[in-house]
Enzyme design. Structure first.
Site, PDB file in Angstrom:
ATOM      1  N   SER A 193       8.691  56.518  59.086  1.00 44.29           N
ATOM      2  CA  SER A 193       9.567  56.714  60.237  1.00 44.29           C
ATOM      3  C   SER A 193       9.528  55.493  61.156  1.00 44.29           C
ATOM      4  CB  SER A 193       9.105  57.954  61.002  1.00 44.29           C
ATOM      5  OG  SER A 193       7.772  57.749  61.424  1.00 44.29           O
ATOM      6  N   VAL A 194      10.480  55.429  62.066  1.00 45.92           N
ATOM      7  CA  VAL A 194      10.534  54.298  62.996  1.00 45.92           C
ATOM      8  C   VAL A 194       9.272  54.224  63.871  1.00 45.92           C
ATOM      9  CG1 VAL A 194      11.775  53.329  64.974  1.00 45.92           C
ATOM     10  CG2 VAL A 194      13.045  54.107  62.958  1.00 45.92           C
ATOM     11  N   ASP A 232       4.516  68.496  43.905  1.00 51.26           N
ATOM     12  CA  ASP A 232       4.072  67.705  45.054  1.00 51.26           C
ATOM     13  C   ASP A 232       5.064  67.773  46.207  1.00 51.26           C
ATOM     14  OD1 ASP A 232       2.035  66.148  46.042  1.00 51.26           O
ATOM     15  OD2 ASP A 232       2.667  64.286  45.101  1.00 51.26           O
ATOM     16  N   ASN A 281       8.985  61.769  50.940  1.00 52.73           N
ATOM     17  CA  ASN A 281      10.245  62.288  50.376  1.00 52.73           C
ATOM     18  C   ASN A 281      10.497  61.835  48.936  1.00 52.73           C
ATOM     19  OD1 ASN A 281      10.655  59.683  51.309  1.00 52.73           O
ATOM     20  ND2 ASN A 281      12.791  60.054  51.804  1.00 52.73           N
ATOM     21  N   GLU A 285      10.623  49.832  55.618  1.00 49.85           N
ATOM     22  CA  GLU A 285      11.738  50.702  55.208  1.00 49.85           C
ATOM     23  C   GLU A 285      11.648  51.951  56.055  1.00 49.85           C
ATOM     24  OE1 GLU A 285      14.068  49.961  53.354  1.00 49.85           O
ATOM     25  OE2 GLU A 285      13.410  48.428  51.946  1.00 49.85           O
ATOM     26  N   GLU A 335      13.989  45.811  49.635  1.00 48.65           N
ATOM     27  CA  GLU A 335      13.358  46.202  48.390  1.00 48.65           C
ATOM     28  C   GLU A 335      14.406  46.079  47.285  1.00 48.65           C
ATOM     29  OE1 GLU A 335      11.357  50.104  49.514  1.00 48.65           O
ATOM     30  OE2 GLU A 335       9.641  48.814  49.092  1.00 48.65           O
ATOM     31  N   PRO A 370      -0.584  56.750  49.500  1.00 44.01           N
ATOM     32  CA  PRO A 370       0.549  57.679  49.554  1.00 44.01           C
ATOM     33  C   PRO A 370       0.514  58.472  50.856  1.00 44.01           C
ATOM     34  CG  PRO A 370      -0.971  58.220  47.733  1.00 44.01           C
ATOM     35  CD  PRO A 370      -1.644  57.194  48.581  1.00 44.01           C
ATOM     36  N   CYS A 407      16.266  58.930  53.483  1.00 41.45           N
ATOM     37  CA  CYS A 407      16.365  58.049  54.654  1.00 41.45           C
ATOM     38  C   CYS A 407      17.787  57.559  54.899  1.00 41.45           C
ATOM     39  CB  CYS A 407      15.429  56.868  54.469  1.00 41.45           C
ATOM     40  SG  CYS A 407      15.697  56.050  52.899  1.00 41.45           S
TER      41      CYS A 407
HETATM   42  P1  NAD Z   1       5.622  58.779  58.587  1.00 44.22           P
HETATM   43  O1  NAD Z   1       6.080  57.629  59.404  1.00 44.22           O
HETATM   44  O2  NAD Z   1       5.096  59.966  59.272  1.00 44.22           O
HETATM   45  O3  NAD Z   1       4.486  58.316  57.558  1.00 44.22           O
HETATM   46  C1  NAD Z   1       4.698  57.290  56.624  1.00 44.22           C
HETATM   47  C2  NAD Z   1       3.359  56.809  56.103  1.00 44.22           C
HETATM   48  O4  NAD Z   1       2.692  56.071  57.123  1.00 44.22           O
HETATM   49  C3  NAD Z   1       2.384  57.920  55.692  1.00 44.22           C
HETATM   50  O5  NAD Z   1       1.721  57.525  54.528  1.00 44.22           O
HETATM   51  C4  NAD Z   1       1.423  57.974  56.873  1.00 44.22           C
HETATM   52  O6  NAD Z   1       0.138  58.451  56.539  1.00 44.22           O
HETATM   53  C5  NAD Z   1       1.350  56.506  57.256  1.00 44.22           C
HETATM   54  N1  NAD Z   1       0.928  56.231  58.634  1.00 44.22           N
HETATM   55  C6  NAD Z   1       1.085  57.003  59.729  1.00 44.22           C
HETATM   56  N2  NAD Z   1       0.574  56.370  60.816  1.00 44.22           N
HETATM   57  C7  NAD Z   1       0.088  55.182  60.393  1.00 44.22           C
HETATM   58  C8  NAD Z   1      -0.545  54.085  61.042  1.00 44.22           C
HETATM   59  N3  NAD Z   1      -0.779  54.082  62.341  1.00 44.22           N
HETATM   60  N4  NAD Z   1      -0.914  53.018  60.298  1.00 44.22           N
HETATM   61  C9  NAD Z   1      -0.655  52.977  58.967  1.00 44.22           C
HETATM   62  N5  NAD Z   1      -0.056  53.994  58.304  1.00 44.22           N
HETATM   63  C10 NAD Z   1       0.317  55.087  59.011  1.00 44.22           C
HETATM   64  O7  NAD Z   1       6.877  59.109  57.668  1.00 44.22           O
HETATM   65  P2  NAD Z   1       7.086  60.377  56.735  1.00 44.22           P
HETATM   66  O8  NAD Z   1       7.270  61.542  57.638  1.00 44.22           O
HETATM   67  O9  NAD Z   1       6.052  60.401  55.678  1.00 44.22           O
HETATM   68  O10 NAD Z   1       8.466  60.010  56.011  1.00 44.22           O
HETATM   69  C11 NAD Z   1       9.703  60.274  56.557  1.00 44.22           C
HETATM   70  C12 NAD Z   1      10.299  59.037  57.195  1.00 44.22           C
HETATM   71  O11 NAD Z   1      10.360  57.978  56.256  1.00 44.22           O
HETATM   72  C13 NAD Z   1      11.709  59.239  57.659  1.00 44.22           C
HETATM   73  O12 NAD Z   1      11.893  58.653  58.928  1.00 44.22           O
HETATM   74  C14 NAD Z   1      12.541  58.505  56.630  1.00 44.22           C
HETATM   75  O13 NAD Z   1      13.787  58.077  57.074  1.00 44.22           O
HETATM   76  C15 NAD Z   1      11.643  57.386  56.268  1.00 44.22           C
HETATM   77  N6  NAD Z   1      11.988  56.851  54.947  1.00 44.22           N
HETATM   78  C16 NAD Z   1      12.583  55.630  54.838  1.00 44.22           C
HETATM   79  C17 NAD Z   1      12.949  55.142  53.611  1.00 44.22           C
HETATM   80  C18 NAD Z   1      13.598  53.797  53.467  1.00 44.22           C
HETATM   81  O14 NAD Z   1      13.581  53.263  52.381  1.00 44.22           O
HETATM   82  N7  NAD Z   1      14.170  53.222  54.495  1.00 44.22           N
HETATM   83  C19 NAD Z   1      12.694  55.882  52.468  1.00 44.22           C
HETATM   84  C20 NAD Z   1      12.094  57.118  52.595  1.00 44.22           C
HETATM   85  C21 NAD Z   1      11.734  57.592  53.848  1.00 44.22           C
END
Ligand code: NAD
Length: 484
Positions: free
Chosen positions: A228-229, A93, A152, A249, A458, A176, A283
């Site tokens: 992401s932010v 995956d 990730n 997170e 968490e 997911p 992250c």
């Molecule tokens: P992303 O923000 O692109 O997506 C995260 C999730 O949000 C996905 O499931 C996506 O489908 C969903 N999503 C997107 N737009 C949405 C919306 N408008 N409404 C509801 N859900 C929506 O992030 P990514 O690229 O999958 O992951 C990488 C990011 O995650 C990095 O910035 C990383 O730092 C962060 N991260 C943080 C932690 C933590 O614990 N702080 C852990 C792992 C990853």
């Protein structure tokens, strides 16, 4: 197809398909090949997931916590029994090396489930004496929680959210990441096998639009997002409309400060773990490595030698230490950051290139030195195996520069001077800081961010605050004194 699940979604204790939803190809990052296909949830699927979770939640909350814990403990046991099979699926995956997925991903998820299974029966209210009368408090579940995951650590994230939610009497609908849809389905299957009543943990697939639909449903009490932010800002705002609880997170650009008196070998090892583990897609990574000027050359020499020896290759080979990035889009993004770092004047110490291995999304472990605070690579989250080394002279300067970021997820300090270690760990604006260690996130410790890196925690006892609410019950013990 190699990893095709029985169906796309898991609702009310079973797999469910609806081919009307648009197709999502699941790509094995090591080869670029399609290993499974799922369909995005239609509005009907989302409705079924929410309705079944709502139906199931009240009876679940009415159980004794020790009974809920017993079911969860069984699930953790099943995860451990199937460790290899689950690790292989996680590697397919995500592309992460099997040497990581065997010890980090599902095992960390199982620990979270064990931890909250044991914690649940200890969660109690308090009694507040008021002379004749008294108040007691009850910690009640929130109700229906939505979990949304990143790509990730897909299975660990699903477990980290499901464990406290379920242990404390909530139901969860989990979406997911569309990049890694497989692990959460396995978790749902395992929870059913462990005896979890249908509907309490439902999985729906989809992109951001499906997430947005879940977040704004009036029946949802809480949203926990890992992402992401920019996504966090959207999801937090949408959740606020309904005054929903949130855990966010989000991303980071964490500093790792190495003083001259530190063990160079340990600091180099930690910097490598904090930049190259999971191909840098973590992250809390310490992607801004501040090295005190006096040890700069020795530090970089050791880093270069050790980074060049990292074994890249087939993620299914247990000897492989670095796998591909999770997607082609991420590969392009990371290569873009490497090009920008070069054009902005950072000095490439090692790596910097793609490895054209079976059309997979491999990037060499990369180190840039002479990075300055203004460079893009020192300001933005890269999420790839790319380390930026910056020089510093004094402690105050290092702390000020480390904190000059909108992020605040984590930070680390390496030094032999313990007073300084605690001073710096205290001064760093971050949810987690490490002293002479990096990126260890045991379930016993709270994890989360400050500033733009997030809200809520968490893991640990702190997560109880984020999956329950307090009710005060006032008990009158005597006659009512009414003035009329
Ligand atoms: P992303 O923000 O692109 O997506 C995260 C999730 O949000 C996905 O499931 C996506 O489908 C969903 N999503 C997107 N737009 C949405 C919306 N408008 N409404 C509801 N859900 C929506 O992030 P990514 O690229 O999958 O992951 C990488 C990011 O995650 C990095 O910035 C990383 O730092 C962060 N991260 C943080 C932690 C933590 O614990 N702080 C852990 C792992 C990853």
């Amino acid at each position: 197809m190699k990893a095709q699940p029985k169906a796309s979604h898991y609702i009310d204790g079973d797999y469910v398909e609806d081919r009307a939803g648009s197709k999502i190809d699941v790509i094995y990052p090591a080869t670029g090949g399609v290993i499974a296909q799922v369909h995005e949830a239609t509005p009907g699927i989302v409705e079924a997931a929410i309705a079944s979770a709502r139906r199931a939640q009240e009876d679940w909350a009415a159980l004794r916590p020790v009974e809920r814990g017993r079911i969860l403990s069984r699930a953790a046991h099943i995860i451990r029994e199937r460790g290899r099979e689950l690790a292989e699926l996680e590697t397919l995956d995500t592309g992460k090396p099997i040497q990581e997925t065997l010890v980090a991903d599902w095992p960390s998820g199982a620990e979270a489930i064990e931890y909250f299974a044991g914690l649940a029966p200890t969660v109690t209210g308090e009694t507040i004496p008021l002379g004749r009368d008294f108040v007691y408090t009850r910690r009640e579940p929130l109700g229906l929680c939505v979990g949304i995951g990143a790509w990730n650590y897909p299975s660990q994230i699903a477990c980290w959210k499901a464990a406290p939610a379920l242990a404390l009497g909530n139901a969860m609908v989990f979406k997911p990441s569309e990049v890694t849809p497989l692990g959460a389905l396995k978790l749902a299957e395992i929870l059913t096998e462990a005896g979890l009543p249908p509907g309490l943990f439902n999985v729906v697939q989809g992109r951001g639009g499906v997430g947005a639909r879940l977040v704004t449903d009036p029946r949802v009490a809480k949203v926990s997002l890992t992402g992401s932010v920019p996504t966090g800002q959207k999801v937090y705002a949408a959740a606020a409309e309904g005054i929903r609880h949130v855990t966010m997170e989000l991303g980071g650009k964490s500093p790792l400060i190495v003083f001259e008196d530190a063990s160079i070998e340990d600091a180099v090892g930690a910097a490598m773990l904090g930049n190259f583990y999971s191909a840098g897609q973590v992250c809390s990574n310490g992607t801004r490595v501040f090295v005190q000027r006096g040890i700069k050359h020795r530090f970089l020499d050791r880093l270069k030698a050790r980074a060049a020896a990292i074994r890249m290759g087939d993620p299914m080979d247990e000897a492989t230490q670095l796998g591909p990035l999770a997607s082609e889009a991420q590969l392009e993004k990371v290569m873009g950051y490497i090009a920008t770092a070069r054009s902005e004047g950072a000095r490439l110490v090692t790596g910097g290139g793609r490895r054209p291995m079976n059309s997979g999304f491999f990037v060499e472990p990369t180190v840039f030195a002479d990075v300055t605070d203004e460079m893009t690579i020192a300001r933005e989250e890269v999420f790839g195996p790319v380390m930026a080394v910056l020089d510093f002279d004094g402690e105050e300067e290092a702390v000020a520069r480390a904190n000059a970021t909108e992020f605040g997820l984590a930070g680390g300090v390496f030094t032999a001077d313990m007073a300084r270690a605690h001073r710096v760990a205290g001064a760093l604006q971050a949810g987690t800081t490490w002293i002479n260690a990096y990126n260890l996130t045991p379930v016993e410790a709270p994890f989360g961010g400050v500033k733009l890196s997030g809200v809520g925690r968490e893991n640990s006892r702190a997560a109880v605050e984020n999956y329950t609410q307090v009710k005060s019950v006032y008990v009158g013990m005597g006659p009512i004194e009414a003035p009329y």
